[in-house]
Design a protein around this motif. Sequence first.
Motif, PDB file in Angstrom:
ATOM      1  N   ASP A  80      32.865 105.742-114.039  1.00 25.70           N
ATOM      2  CA  ASP A  80      33.756 105.081-114.306  1.00 25.70           C
ATOM      3  C   ASP A  80      35.136 106.146-114.545  1.00 25.70           C
ATOM      4  O   ASP A  80      34.948 107.245-114.344  1.00 25.70           O
ATOM      5  CB  ASP A  80      33.686 104.276-115.730  1.00 25.70           C
ATOM      6  CG  ASP A  80      33.352 105.096-117.079  1.00 25.70           C
ATOM      7  OD1 ASP A  80      33.748 106.444-116.731  1.00 25.70           O
ATOM      8  OD2 ASP A  80      32.806 104.753-117.881  1.00 25.70           O
ATOM      9  N   VAL A  87      26.607 112.267-113.827  1.00 24.23           N
ATOM     10  CA  VAL A  87      26.829 110.900-113.162  1.00 24.23           C
ATOM     11  C   VAL A  87      27.623 111.182-112.024  1.00 24.23           C
ATOM     12  O   VAL A  87      28.594 112.149-111.711  1.00 24.23           O
ATOM     13  CB  VAL A  87      27.889 110.196-114.367  1.00 24.23           C
ATOM     14  CG1 VAL A  87      28.127 108.868-113.552  1.00 24.23           C
ATOM     15  CG2 VAL A  87      27.430 110.073-115.712  1.00 24.23           C
ATOM     16  N   GLU A  88      26.889 110.643-110.734  1.00 22.94           N
ATOM     17  CA  GLU A  88      27.655 110.835-109.473  1.00 22.94           C
ATOM     18  C   GLU A  88      28.964 109.980-109.536  1.00 22.94           C
ATOM     19  O   GLU A  88      29.147 109.148-110.073  1.00 22.94           O
ATOM     20  CB  GLU A  88      26.474 110.392-108.549  1.00 22.94           C
ATOM     21  CG  GLU A  88      25.240 110.990-108.428  1.00 22.94           C
ATOM     22  CD  GLU A  88      25.284 112.441-107.816  1.00 22.94           C
ATOM     23  OE1 GLU A  88      26.473 112.858-107.249  1.00 22.94           O
ATOM     24  OE2 GLU A  88      24.345 113.196-108.189  1.00 22.94           O
ATOM     25  N   TYR A  89      29.690 110.554-108.528  1.00 17.98           N
ATOM     26  CA  TYR A  89      31.135 110.223-108.645  1.00 17.98           C
ATOM     27  C   TYR A  89      31.092 108.815-108.162  1.00 17.98           C
ATOM     28  O   TYR A  89      31.795 107.731-108.765  1.00 17.98           O
ATOM     29  CB  TYR A  89      31.841 110.855-107.452  1.00 17.98           C
ATOM     30  CG  TYR A  89      33.302 110.205-107.136  1.00 17.98           C
ATOM     31  CD1 TYR A  89      34.109 110.783-108.114  1.00 17.98           C
ATOM     32  CD2 TYR A  89      33.446 109.377-106.191  1.00 17.98           C
ATOM     33  CE1 TYR A  89      35.446 110.343-107.748  1.00 17.98           C
ATOM     34  CE2 TYR A  89      34.771 108.761-105.774  1.00 17.98           C
ATOM     35  CZ  TYR A  89      35.867 109.426-106.776  1.00 17.98           C
ATOM     36  OH  TYR A  89      37.107 108.905-106.686  1.00 17.98           O
ATOM     37  N   LYS A  90      30.167 108.186-107.447  1.00 16.51           N
ATOM     38  CA  LYS A  90      30.015 106.757-107.003  1.00 16.51           C
ATOM     39  C   LYS A  90      29.897 105.792-107.982  1.00 16.51           C
ATOM     40  O   LYS A  90      30.133 104.583-108.211  1.00 16.51           O
ATOM     41  CB  LYS A  90      29.015 106.466-105.889  1.00 16.51           C
ATOM     42  CG  LYS A  90      29.334 107.282-104.551  1.00 16.51           C
ATOM     43  CD  LYS A  90      28.300 107.177-103.590  1.00 16.51           C
ATOM     44  CE  LYS A  90      28.482 107.815-102.259  1.00 16.51           C
ATOM     45  NZ  LYS A  90      27.340 107.786-101.319  1.00 16.51           N
ATOM     46  N   ASP A  91      29.204 106.304-108.989  1.00 15.87           N
ATOM     47  CA  ASP A  91      28.652 105.603-110.217  1.00 15.87           C
ATOM     48  C   ASP A  91      29.524 105.822-111.623  1.00 15.87           C
ATOM     49  O   ASP A  91      29.099 105.459-112.556  1.00 15.87           O
ATOM     50  CB  ASP A  91      27.138 106.016-110.471  1.00 15.87           C
ATOM     51  CG  ASP A  91      26.225 105.438-109.327  1.00 15.87           C
ATOM     52  OD1 ASP A  91      26.174 104.611-108.742  1.00 15.87           O
ATOM     53  OD2 ASP A  91      25.602 106.413-109.257  1.00 15.87           O
ATOM     54  N   ASP A 120      19.175 112.727-111.937  1.00 11.76           N
ATOM     55  CA  ASP A 120      18.710 111.961-112.815  1.00 11.76           C
ATOM     56  C   ASP A 120      17.783 112.260-113.839  1.00 11.76           C
ATOM     57  O   ASP A 120      17.454 111.738-114.854  1.00 11.76           O
ATOM     58  CB  ASP A 120      18.243 110.404-111.998  1.00 11.76           C
ATOM     59  CG  ASP A 120      19.316 109.621-111.433  1.00 11.76           C
ATOM     60  OD1 ASP A 120      20.298 109.752-111.775  1.00 11.76           O
ATOM     61  OD2 ASP A 120      18.762 108.817-110.762  1.00 11.76           O
ATOM     62  N   TYR A 160      18.240 110.446-106.947  1.00 10.98           N
ATOM     63  CA  TYR A 160      19.139 111.734-107.347  1.00 10.98           C
ATOM     64  C   TYR A 160      18.178 112.738-108.038  1.00 10.98           C
ATOM     65  O   TYR A 160      17.693 112.115-109.123  1.00 10.98           O
ATOM     66  CB  TYR A 160      20.309 111.430-108.116  1.00 10.98           C
ATOM     67  CG  TYR A 160      21.295 110.496-107.173  1.00 10.98           C
ATOM     68  CD1 TYR A 160      21.628 111.004-105.955  1.00 10.98           C
ATOM     69  CD2 TYR A 160      22.012 109.480-107.737  1.00 10.98           C
ATOM     70  CE1 TYR A 160      22.736 110.091-105.333  1.00 10.98           C
ATOM     71  CE2 TYR A 160      22.872 108.603-107.033  1.00 10.98           C
ATOM     72  CZ  TYR A 160      23.205 109.028-106.028  1.00 10.98           C
ATOM     73  OH  TYR A 160      24.445 108.369-105.219  1.00 10.98           O
ATOM     74  N   ASN A 216      21.120 102.908-107.573  1.00 12.20           N
ATOM     75  CA  ASN A 216      22.394 103.215-107.742  1.00 12.20           C
ATOM     76  C   ASN A 216      22.981 102.962-106.376  1.00 12.20           C
ATOM     77  O   ASN A 216      22.652 102.434-105.552  1.00 12.20           O
ATOM     78  CB  ASN A 216      22.316 104.836-107.624  1.00 12.20           C
ATOM     79  CG  ASN A 216      21.445 105.389-106.706  1.00 12.20           C
ATOM     80  OD1 ASN A 216      21.915 105.664-105.336  1.00 12.20           O
ATOM     81  ND2 ASN A 216      20.335 106.367-107.030  1.00 12.20           N
ATOM     82  N   ALA A 217      24.346 103.388-106.411  1.00  9.33           N
ATOM     83  CA  ALA A 217      25.476 102.907-105.097  1.00  9.33           C
ATOM     84  C   ALA A 217      24.968 103.256-104.014  1.00  9.33           C
ATOM     85  O   ALA A 217      25.180 102.573-102.897  1.00  9.33           O
ATOM     86  CB  ALA A 217      26.847 103.281-105.630  1.00  9.33           C
ATOM     87  N   ASN A 237      15.971 104.573-107.458  1.00 10.76           N
ATOM     88  CA  ASN A 237      17.101 104.764-106.678  1.00 10.76           C
ATOM     89  C   ASN A 237      18.032 103.410-106.840  1.00 10.76           C
ATOM     90  O   ASN A 237      18.657 102.960-105.892  1.00 10.76           O
ATOM     91  CB  ASN A 237      16.526 104.596-105.408  1.00 10.76           C
ATOM     92  CG  ASN A 237      15.831 103.421-104.692  1.00 10.76           C
ATOM     93  OD1 ASN A 237      15.574 102.588-105.650  1.00 10.76           O
ATOM     94  ND2 ASN A 237      15.581 103.163-103.511  1.00 10.76           N
TER      95      ASN A 237
END
Length: 434
Positions: free
Chosen positions: A144, A138-142, A185, A182, A176-177, A174
């Motif tokens: 929780d 999980v990317e930081y931007k996405d 993924d 990515y 995502n935020a 794509n």
Amino acid sequence: MQSDLPKVLHPLAGAPLLIHALQAGGALDPARTVVVTGHGGDLVEKAATAFDDRIACVRQTEQLGTAHAVAQARPALAGFTGDAVVLYGDTPFITPETLERMLDARRSHDVVVLGFHAADPGRYGRLVMDGDSLAEIVEYKDADDATRAIDLCNSGVICADADTLFALIDAVGNANAAGEYYLTDIVGLARARGLTAGVVTCDEAETLGINSRAELAAAEQQFQRSARAAAIADGVTLPAPDTVIFAHDTHIGADALIEPYVVFAPGVTVESGATIRAFSHLEGCHVSRGATVGPYARLRPGAELAEDAKVGNFVEIKSALIDTGAKVSHLTYIGDAHVGAGANIGAGTVTCNYDGYFKHHTEIGAGAFIGSSTMLVAPVTVGAGAMTGSGSVITRDVPPGDLALGRAPQINKTGLAARLMDKLKALKAAKQKD
């Protein structure tokens, strides 16, 4: 980096960041190596192929994310079957041993990700585990808050069968935020297809990425600390280790002494028992057992010191062999030359090797004695056991055992110095009066 130079070409320990990554990958003896370039691609391609002309370079003309970047390598890997390892040109400290462990883990998992436990996870992507398997990245931007609390982070380095890798990349979207494709993924996609994903961990220091000059400086310090510690562990004496600068490929034998403020540029080997005295700079050279260099000496590419040779203070050697027991003690330049065993080169000697267009060779025989301030105008040979008088300009070969004098005869003008000084004194007094 605030620079016109592509980031991956900024030097670390005397080599571009990219070369460090290529060396780590090259230790696996890969069948193919592909470099994906973007900004400054022409320069990056030149550096990559100079390192290894078998490397294929492909261009990512649009920067649409890491999965998109890896996808550009597909044509260059046409017909390849086997594992693919994805490395990053700005991550210089990944070790071959870590990559070997990732390949070993491929026996148990379809996709293997390199992770690390971060002291400060910051904005790294998080590795979400499901028992011993990797569930997703999980990317930081996405992420929780609960996911951001995880300290197992993604390095970005991935290993998978090449066909599997590209099949998964084809399915990456794509949504995502960041609106990017990515590479991370592929883990979730692999799980959805019934494939397995695993994690190999390494020390956080191995995963250090370079994104600024400050981080580049910190990486240089990290490299130097490691290189100094390794040298000391191998039996090298470093009285002031923090002052010595190593290159990425410096080799020093046990029982060598490296005094303070020595700088090793790339391509240097120092054998056991040699001494490198303070404030010397060495590049592209070889120093044999028992030889002494410096202080304040400069060895340039092609300098070769045989056993027990001596190169002293303010001496520069370039493309020259200094044979066993020969001495070049001070204030001298020796270039494109061979100094025979046991020869002695007096202070201020210069091999005049360049005519403005071509370099020429100087040969100095075994046991020769070159007087101070001798100019040896190459091409020229001074035979074994021969001598040159101090202040000579030698333009012709000197046979073995001969003494060569190449200077104008001295003439003494009686009383001229006193008369000249009186005249100058009077001129000065007159000027001051005016």
